[in-house]
Motif scaffolding. Sequence first.
Motif, PDB file in Angstrom:
ATOM      1  N   PRO A   8      15.789  38.141  57.482  1.00  0.00           N
ATOM      2  CA  PRO A   8      14.654  38.498  56.623  1.00  0.00           C
ATOM      3  C   PRO A   8      13.349  37.906  57.155  1.00  0.00           C
ATOM      4  O   PRO A   8      13.354  36.888  57.863  1.00  0.00           O
ATOM      5  CB  PRO A   8      15.033  37.891  55.270  1.00  0.00           C
ATOM      6  N   ALA A  35       5.628  43.593  52.480  1.00  0.00           N
ATOM      7  CA  ALA A  35       6.935  43.210  51.940  1.00  0.00           C
ATOM      8  C   ALA A  35       7.055  41.694  51.828  1.00  0.00           C
ATOM      9  O   ALA A  35       7.631  41.171  50.851  1.00  0.00           O
ATOM     10  CB  ALA A  35       8.050  43.772  52.821  1.00  0.00           C
ATOM     11  N   ARG A  38       5.127  40.498  48.730  1.00  0.00           N
ATOM     12  CA  ARG A  38       5.850  40.784  47.493  1.00  0.00           C
ATOM     13  C   ARG A  38       7.026  39.829  47.302  1.00  0.00           C
ATOM     14  O   ARG A  38       7.298  39.372  46.183  1.00  0.00           O
ATOM     15  CB  ARG A  38       6.342  42.231  47.528  1.00  0.00           C
ATOM     16  N   THR A  39       7.729  39.527  48.382  1.00  0.00           N
ATOM     17  CA  THR A  39       8.861  38.601  48.299  1.00  0.00           C
ATOM     18  C   THR A  39       8.395  37.221  47.866  1.00  0.00           C
ATOM     19  O   THR A  39       9.005  36.575  46.990  1.00  0.00           O
ATOM     20  CB  THR A  39       9.576  38.522  49.650  1.00  0.00           C
ATOM     21  N   ALA A  43       9.163  35.255  44.229  1.00  0.00           N
ATOM     22  CA  ALA A  43       9.825  33.950  44.213  1.00  0.00           C
ATOM     23  C   ALA A  43       8.998  32.932  43.428  1.00  0.00           C
ATOM     24  O   ALA A  43       9.539  32.141  42.635  1.00  0.00           O
ATOM     25  CB  ALA A  43      10.052  33.467  45.640  1.00  0.00           C
TER      26      ALA A  43
END
Length: 373
Positions: A8, A35, A38-39, A43
């Motif tokens: 990732p 991405a 957003r991750t 979190a």
Amino acid sequence: MTDTPSEPEVLLGVDRGVATITLNRPRAINALSHAMVRTIDAALIDWAADPAVRVVLITGNGERGLCAGGDIVAIHDDAKAKPGANWPTGSATAQFWRDEYTMNARIHRYPKPVVAVMAGAVMGGGVGISAHASVRVVTDTAKVAMPEVGIGFVPDVGGTYLLARTPGEIGTHLALTTARMTAGDAIAAGFADHYVPTGDLEAFVEALHTGTVDTALSLASTAPDSTLAAHRTWIDDAYAGDDAAEIVARLRRAGIDEAVAAADAIESKSPTSVVVTLRSLRRAAAATSLEEVLDEEYRVSIASLDSPDLVEGIRAQVVDKDRQPSWRPASLDAVTAADVDRFFAPLGDAELGLASRAEPLDPTPPVREGSPA
């Protein structure tokens, strides 16, 4: 570009009360994709309410840096294509910035300590993910900068908020020349708080896991001297005021090698970006919150998508790498007030609106741990 398809781009974990965000695109110097943003933001939202998390740690994989910025090639391609009828507010880049700036504000207002380790290249979006943290650690390898005017853009991710609050006119110098800060410079300019040499980082991180933030900060060392701070006299004299062309003239009249080099640097950047950035800095200085500044930066960023200099600057520096941008207009004197005004025009229903949200991300930012009162 993804470094290893099986891995990732952001590594997340919680161990002994420390939630870790590790940027994991080392070949791209951990440049932020949509991405990834957003991750990270998801979190942060989860961890804010998690009693098992007492502190968040932000780092980057690889030896080249924490984060070299956003994925500007993707921005170039979007701005060049101008896709869709809802351009530019409905573009992929606009949504990326909307989510990124929201993440920057969340880090600034986070209810738990956020420790950012600023090592190697920390530029643009890398500043946004680290310099708004409550505990900002800089290492001996750090090269911190806001290089946007060199690609026909304007400092964003809350960069104008930080630059406008440096001592004297250091921030104006940094913004208009894209100069890189050393560890000592970053602390003197207010972009970082604590100096931990690379050789002590492992012990620092372990101390975060086994003790408190203050325990870890006891391993910090005295920061190196700041070259920028030593040049405050001519920097403050030359960069005063709101006229970019006059600033360049004063730098040349100073008769100091470093000042002349700064003038040369400014004149090599996008004239429109330089003039817009100067206005942005002056307006950011009068703002009352980071959210207010991010809202305005969003307007400026959206307008930049329709500026020929953004596509041209990224082309010259990153795509073709000929380092020969053709700016339009080509000189500071040719940039009109109308050229600048359009960057600050309201966006109506497309505003970012962080400052006016009914439920703010958090009512007040935390006090920076370990910082002087």
